[in-house]
Design a protein around this motif. Structure first.
Motif, PDB file in Angstrom:
ATOM      1  N   MET A 167       4.124  -6.827   0.878  1.00 46.95           N
ATOM      2  CA  MET A 167       3.105  -6.539  -0.131  1.00 46.95           C
ATOM      3  C   MET A 167       3.718  -5.739  -1.287  1.00 46.95           C
ATOM      4  O   MET A 167       4.363  -4.720  -1.068  1.00 46.95           O
ATOM      5  CB  MET A 167       1.951  -5.737   0.483  1.00 46.95           C
ATOM      6  CG  MET A 167       1.182  -6.478   1.582  1.00 46.95           C
ATOM      7  SD  MET A 167       0.574  -8.101   1.107  1.00 46.95           S
ATOM      8  CE  MET A 167      -0.575  -7.634  -0.182  1.00 46.95           C
ATOM      9  N   THR A 168       3.540  -6.259  -2.513  1.00 46.12           N
ATOM     10  CA  THR A 168       4.010  -5.501  -3.675  1.00 46.12           C
ATOM     11  C   THR A 168       2.860  -4.712  -4.304  1.00 46.12           C
ATOM     12  O   THR A 168       3.068  -3.670  -4.892  1.00 46.12           O
ATOM     13  CB  THR A 168       4.644  -6.426  -4.736  1.00 46.12           C
ATOM     14  OG1 THR A 168       3.672  -7.395  -5.098  1.00 46.12           O
ATOM     15  CG2 THR A 168       5.875  -7.104  -4.204  1.00 46.12           C
ATOM     16  N   GLN A 169       1.661  -5.239  -4.175  1.00 45.82           N
ATOM     17  CA  GLN A 169       0.479  -4.499  -4.643  1.00 45.82           C
ATOM     18  C   GLN A 169      -0.629  -4.680  -3.620  1.00 45.82           C
ATOM     19  O   GLN A 169      -0.823  -5.772  -3.094  1.00 45.82           O
ATOM     20  CB  GLN A 169       0.003  -5.027  -5.998  1.00 45.82           C
ATOM     21  CG  GLN A 169       0.819  -4.519  -7.174  1.00 45.82           C
ATOM     22  CD  GLN A 169       0.182  -4.933  -8.486  1.00 45.82           C
ATOM     23  OE1 GLN A 169      -0.970  -4.598  -8.760  1.00 45.82           O
ATOM     24  NE2 GLN A 169       0.932  -5.664  -9.285  1.00 45.82           N
ATOM     25  N   GLY A 170      -1.378  -3.643  -3.359  1.00 43.06           N
ATOM     26  CA  GLY A 170      -2.496  -3.721  -2.422  1.00 43.06           C
ATOM     27  C   GLY A 170      -2.013  -3.723  -0.988  1.00 43.06           C
ATOM     28  O   GLY A 170      -0.816  -3.636  -0.707  1.00 43.06           O
ATOM     29  N   ARG A 171      -3.005  -3.791  -0.085  1.00 42.85           N
ATOM     30  CA  ARG A 171      -2.679  -3.833   1.339  1.00 42.85           C
ATOM     31  C   ARG A 171      -2.899  -5.239   1.858  1.00 42.85           C
ATOM     32  O   ARG A 171      -3.608  -6.037   1.236  1.00 42.85           O
ATOM     33  CB  ARG A 171      -3.577  -2.862   2.112  1.00 42.85           C
ATOM     34  CG  ARG A 171      -3.231  -1.409   1.896  1.00 42.85           C
ATOM     35  CD  ARG A 171      -4.049  -0.525   2.830  1.00 42.85           C
ATOM     36  NE  ARG A 171      -5.459  -0.871   2.846  1.00 42.85           N
ATOM     37  CZ  ARG A 171      -6.080  -1.369   3.912  1.00 42.85           C
ATOM     38  NH1 ARG A 171      -5.429  -1.581   5.024  1.00 42.85           N
ATOM     39  NH2 ARG A 171      -7.366  -1.633   3.857  1.00 42.85           N
TER      40      ARG A 171
END
Lengths: 421, 235
Positions: A167-171
């Protein structure tokens, strides 16, 4: 002489060391240059074997890890649909037939809850994750892309594929209309977290999703294609009420995946594929690499053995008079033989100790030189105890074996000839 | 000096009609010893002389159990040797015979005292405290006290031969075989070495058979055997 270099008249070793070992060690010490040379040979050989094996093992593990990072070890799918022949062929009567393969519809795994429960009970299975996957179009404005809708239970799926790491952004979590897409798809469509995305199935069912996170699996194709949603949403869009299209499994032991797959196939009579079948090319390449590694190891050992042998043969010739004296003083043939066998064994023992140290040094140095693209070391500088033990045992064995020919030659020597020579 | 009667009755060495041939069964077969018969009493000190090529060394090797005779009877310390296998021969040789060679033949990798110790290390597996004490004593007896730690390469020819004598005596052999022990030494040193052998012969009762070209030294022995063309002649 003002300063006499006094060495003890009787070295302390003489007091307890057996005759054969005493003479063997003394000969090795006496023939300093020869001993250093064969020791260097054994050290180099052992170091090369350990270094190479450790390197290849670790690189192979890294390759497998990379390949397996984004795929399940075992996948359970529905059986493929096949066309049944109306007329069953028999020996008496030839029947001409053209059989067209049937088109494969998206279908559910029959009684998937029971299959999933069975799989999670199967020994060697670590995690079970039901998937509803199928093709849809993702569109925003005028651009659209064909993607794979992946309906998952996030808690189960993250145990099959390490999504949290990607994951690069968020979960890694989906609920309602929240979705997770790859960074490449996001770039293609010009969207980011918080934007909306429309997905449309082949039979025109459509849904607007909220992008809740972006992932990067290190694989551009997957980053473009996978769109994670809830099971429920995927079922609605793909018209698979209550069903799942596949069940992904993680196994405890990577190379036991085949056995687990066979086991489940026999029990469910569904299509069960292990990563070893779907990646047979990779496995084949790794196996070939191991074969060439073994070949190199064998040749290195052979060359080391030849080195030890030739040095000891020369030593026997040089020492033939002394061998004759020892025989005259009452040393039997076996004891003479033991002296030279021990020299080989000692060279193997000391050489393997030095070789292990050298291999570790090489691993430390090269792990600093070779880096993977992200800057992390390509392999760790560590020695497997089993491998170290193996190398030491093999080196001693090779030393002993290499000494057999010279030792036999020494033992066969006639004392009178030996003294006269 | 009077010998105990039992010693006089049992010879330490007995040879009956010993023949030794080389290259048996080939066209160049040569017989070197043509029927040698002799006996050595315990504590006897005997010189063996003869021209080069007369078979002295061969006879000494046969007696020393380094070579087997082609035929004949060889008895050492009361044991028949014909039927013994290689292991028993080696054991018998180690236990009863001490060799002194012309070229000392010390092991260069070992110190003087270690060289003297070697026969007992071979016999017992390791150096026993008794053997250690004995080796030091022997070296002192041959006048090498203080040189125990030296390697053969650091010793003069005479000193090397003394170490070799100490080594030959370390297991108190009943028979000492010396092949020209003074052959490459000057007369003064040769006299000393000879005197040493005589001394040990007297003190320990070891029989000595010494091959020598030196008529002067031979004359100082109990008995002289002369070998000519492989036969013993009276002298």
């Amino acid at each position: 002489m003002l300063i006499a270099r006094r060495r003890p008249a009787v070295s302390p070793w003489v007091r307890w060391m057996p005759f054969e070992l005493l003479v063997a060690m003394r000969y090795l010490r006496e023939g300093r240059m020869q001993s250093v040379l064969i020791l260097a040979g054994v050290t180099g050989g052992v170091a090369v074997i350990i270094f190479l094996t450790q390197l290849i093992n670790q690189l192979q593990a890294a390759i497998i890890d990379r390949a397996m990072g984004s795929q399940a070890h075992v996948i359970i799918r529905p059986l493929e649909e096949v066309a049944q022949r109306v007329v069953t062929p028999d020996a008496e009567q030839a029947v001409a037939a053209v059989i067209q393969p049937r088109e494969q519809r998206l279908r559910s795994v029959d009684q998937w809850e029971r299959v999933a429960a069975l799989a999670s009970r199967t020994p060697g299975v670590l995690a079970v994750s039901p998937i509803v996957g199928g093709p849809v179009f993702a569109s925003r404005g005028s651009s659209n892309r064909s993607v794979v809708l992946m309906g998952v239970q996030p808690d189960a799926y993250r145990r099959v594929v390490r999504m949290d790491d990607f994951m690069t952004q968020g979960r890694f979590d989906v609920s309602g209309t929240r979705t997770l897409i790859g960074i490449d798809l996001a770039r293609d469509l010009g969207v980011t977290v918080g934007d909306k995305l429309r997905v449309t199935s082949a039979d025109a069912r459509s849904e607007v999703l909220d992008i809740a996170g972006l992932f990067d699996m290190g694989n551009r194709d997957l980053n473009r294609r996978w769109v994670f949603v809830t099971l429920k949403l995927a079922r609605n869009l793909l018209d698979l009420p209550g069903g799942v299209s596949s069940i992904d499994l993680t196994v405890t032991e990577l190379f036991a995946a085949d056995r687990v797959a066979d086991n489940l196939r026999a029990q469910t009579s569904l299509t069960v594929d292990s990563w070893m079948q779907t990646n047979s090319g990779l496995l084949n390449a790794l196996a070939n690499q191991s074969v060439s590694n073994n070949l190199i190891r064998s040749f290195v050992m052979l060359i080391v053995a030849l080195g030890i042998s030739s040095v000891l043969v020369v030593s026997v010739v040089q020492k033939q008079r002394e061998i004759g004296i020892l025989r005259a003083m009452g040393a039997g043939r076996r004891r003479i033989m033991a002296i030279f066998l021990l020299q080989g064994g000692l060279v193997g023992l000391v050489g393997s100790a030095l070789g292990i140290a050298l291999a570790y040094l090489l691993l430390v140095v090269f792990s600093r030189i070779f880096k993977s693209p992200d800057g992390s070391p390509l392999f760790a500088a560590q020695l497997e105890p089993v491998l170290v033990l193996q190398a030491a045992v093999i080196a001693c064995g090779v030393g002993l074996l290499a000494a057999v020919i010279p030792a036999r030659r020494a033992a066969r020597m006639d004392p009178v000839q030996a003294i006269r020579a | 000096m009077t010998e105990p009667p039992t010693r006089a009755l049992s010879p330490i060495l007995r040879l009956v009609d010993i023949h030794k041939s080389y290259n048996i069964g080939t066209p160049v077969q040569t017989e070197v010893l043509h029927g040698i018969s002799l006996a050595l009493e315990a504590a006897e000190f005997v010189a063996l002389k003869g021209p080069s090529g007369s078979g002295k060394s061969t006879l000494l090797n046969v007696i020393g159990l380094l070579e087997r005779p082609t035929s004949g009877l060889l008895e050492i310390a009361g044991r028949q040797t014909e039927a013994l296998d290689d292991t028993s021969i080696t054991a018998l040789r180690g236990a009863t015979i001490g060799f002194v060679f012309q070229f000392h033949h010390l092991l260069p990798a070992f110190t003087a005292v270690e060289n003297v110790l070697l026969p007992s290390v071979i016999a017992h597996g390791t150096a026993t405290p008794q053997a250690l004490a004995m080796a030091g004593e022997l070296l002192a007896r041959v006048g090498l006290k203080g040189s125990e730690y030296k390697r053969p390469g650091e010793l003069s020819g005479g000193m090397q031969q003394r170490v070799a004598i100490a080594r030959a005596l370390s297991l108190r052999p009943s028979l000492i075989l010396a092949d020209e022990p003074t052959g490459n030494l000057d007369t003064v040193t040769a006299d000393e070495i000879f005197a040493l052998l005589r001394e040990f012969n007297h003190d320990h009762g070891s029989a000595c058979l010494i091959v020598t070209h030196d008529a002067r030294l031979a004359a100082r022995c109990d008995r002289i055997l002369e070998l000519v063309d492989g036969r013993l002649v009276d002298s």
